[in-house]
Write an enzyme that holds these catalytic residues in place. Structure first.
Site, mmCIF file in Angstrom:
data_model
loop_
_atom_site.group_PDB
_atom_site.id
_atom_site.type_symbol
_atom_site.label_atom_id
_atom_site.label_comp_id
_atom_site.label_asym_id
_atom_site.label_seq_id
_atom_site.Cartn_x
_atom_site.Cartn_y
_atom_site.Cartn_z
ATOM 1 N N TRP A 130 0.906 -1.630 -0.129
ATOM 2 C CA TRP A 130 0.297 -0.479 -0.258
ATOM 3 C C TRP A 130 1.052 1.420 0.290
ATOM 4 C CZ3 TRP A 130 -1.625 2.688 4.900
ATOM 5 C CH2 TRP A 130 -3.216 3.285 5.261
ATOM 6 N N ASP A 211 -1.077 -5.873 9.371
ATOM 7 C CA ASP A 211 -1.758 -4.662 8.894
ATOM 8 C C ASP A 211 -3.192 -5.330 8.098
ATOM 9 O OD1 ASP A 211 -3.553 -3.015 7.583
ATOM 10 O OD2 ASP A 211 -1.692 -2.221 6.520
ATOM 11 N N LYS A 246 -13.746 -0.744 5.800
ATOM 12 C CA LYS A 246 -14.793 -1.704 4.996
ATOM 13 C C LYS A 246 -15.458 -2.310 5.723
ATOM 14 C CE LYS A 246 -10.773 -0.070 3.028
ATOM 15 N NZ LYS A 246 -9.927 0.565 1.805
HETATM 16 C C1 LMR Z 1 -6.814 1.880 -0.647
HETATM 17 O O1 LMR Z 1 -5.722 1.031 -0.228
HETATM 18 O O2 LMR Z 1 -7.442 2.277 -1.819
HETATM 19 C C2 LMR Z 1 -7.557 1.948 1.233
HETATM 20 O O3 LMR Z 1 -6.786 1.715 2.017
HETATM 21 C C3 LMR Z 1 -8.061 3.666 1.164
HETATM 22 C C4 LMR Z 1 -6.470 4.066 1.170
HETATM 23 O O4 LMR Z 1 -6.586 5.247 2.729
HETATM 24 O O5 LMR Z 1 -5.955 4.195 0.526
#
Ligand code: LMR
Length: 398
Positions: A130, A211, A246
């Site tokens: 992420w 996570d 979510k």
């Molecule tokens: C995403 O990866 O789209 C979600 O976790 C929202 C975010 O905060 O990035």
């Protein structure tokens, strides 16, 4: 004073939503941010949440501050949801949970706690991960590095490389693991792989942070805790950053939690005192509303079964969209093999689209996808599927 500032780059996910909102194209589709859409293209308030809110409105008597660690009922219910009601760690009092503003807030509290109390040199993140992970840990003053995770050729976990990298990580370092529904690839470890990772993490003396933002979105609420169970079996200490954005659809309420498991109950209590200092210096104490909703739903058997059915419905719907996407692409004459998308889990898939193709999708068709090629399958609907796959076919054959 601010004249010499140079603009910072937009966020790769939330910045995309800002651009999407300004796009005048009526057919535009946002497959950037991970937000669930129902068949009508809405992000609904869950029925269990609405009912809990009605109950709360009737009984609420004060807007007084919550304690630094948040709503006690919420914290206890979160711990049970993560580990199971009769887990030995609960009986031994080795775990503490603190409410946090979303999964991101929980990660930041974890990062500040690590930076202020431990000697960790490096936080290891999966490659890819992420895009906000490095930001959060670096903002706390920690160094980040990556371990291999994804095998692009096979669309699977590059397990041997991942294991070897963790075997070589220095003792005391931190490793961030995605509990389920790996973001961005949609490719998870199986139980045997989790066990091997847990053994290496324990043997090397690494601190795992799980996570856990998508519990219930892969195979089920309990099934998705497989990795967590393997880690708690082998590792005396760990951190869990969990989120209700979510699985409760509580995106805007910012409801998450940081859970710490320690080798002894005394160590857990001492660690909690440091976590409370971090929270106090950061945002003082958390907001009440979202946590009260979660506590109400999880502690009421009728509301809880409604919620569990709603989580199942969201999970099934995303999986249906995965299959429909693969079939529709095939119907549109795309001969590239996208069948792996139907096998992946959670909100996201790594499509393999190049940055040029992502750009073309946006500029020619107003279809928004993260620059890495990550697609939010949760944003697909029966209504936008045909348009979406026509756009993809155009970009792929161009
Ligand atoms: C995403 O990866 O789209 C979600 O976790 C929202 C975010 O905060 O990035």
């Amino acid at each position: 004073m601010f004249d010499s500032l140079v603009a910072a780059p937009p966020d790769p996910i939330l910045g995309l939503t800002e651009t999407f909102k300004k796009d005048p194209n009526p057919r535009k589709v946002n497959l950037g941010v991970g937000v669930y859409k129902d068949a009508q293209g809405h992000t609904p308030v869950l029925a269990s949440v609405k009912r809990a809110e009605e109950m709360l409105l009737r009984v609420e008597q004060t807007k007084n501050y919550l304690p630094i660690e948040g709503n006690a009922e919420f914290d206890a219910a979160t711990l049970t949801l993560l580990l199971g009601a009769d887990h030995a760690i609960l009986r031994e009092g080795r775990a503490v949970t603190t409410q946090a503003p979303g999964g991101t807030g929980a990660l930041r509290v974890a990062a500040d706690f690590i930076a202020s109390t431990l000697d960790a040199k490096t936080v290891w993140l999966s490659d890819p991960t992420w895009p906000n992970h490095p930001n959060v840990f670096q903002a706390a003053g920690l160094k980040t590095a990556t371990y291999p995770y994804f095998d692009k050729q096979r669309n699977s976990v590059d397990f041997a490389a991942m294991l070897a990298a963790l075997q070589a990580a220095p003792t005391g370092d931190v490793v961030v693991l995605h509990g389920c529904c790996h973001n961005p690839t949609g490719v998870d470890l199986d139980r045997t792989q989790w066990r091997a990772i847990a053994e290496v993490v324990a043997a090397r003396g690494l601190l795992p942070i799980v996570d856990f933002a998508y519990q219930g979105f892969a195979d089920g609420l309990d099934e998705d805790a497989t990795g967590l169970n393997e880690l708690t079996r082998h590792c005396p200490d760990l951190l869990i950053a969990s989120s209700y954005s979510k699985n409760f659809g509580l995106y805007s309420e910012r409801v998450g939690a940081l859970t710490l498991v320690a080798a002894t109950s005394d160590a857990a209590a001492t660690a909690l005192s440091h976590i409370k200092r971090v929270i106090r210096a950061n945002y003082s104490n958390p907001p009440a509303h979202g946590a009260a909703i979660v506590a109400t739903v999880l502690n009421d058997s009728a509301l809880r079964s409604t919620w569990e059915a709603e989580v199942r419905e969201m999970r099934d719907r995303i999986n249906t969209m995965r299959h429909l996407f693969v079939e529709t692409l095939h119907e549109k004459g795309v001969d590239q093999d996208f069948s792996f998308i139907a096998r992946q889990r959670g909100m996201f898939s790594f499509s393999g689209l190049t940055p040029e193709q992502v750009k073309a999708l946006r500029e020619r068709h107003a279809v928004y996808v993260v620059g890495s090629g990550r697609i939010s399958v949760a944003g697909m609907t029966e209504g936008n599927m045909d348009y979406l796959c026509t756009a993809l076919a155009d970009v792929l054959t161009r």
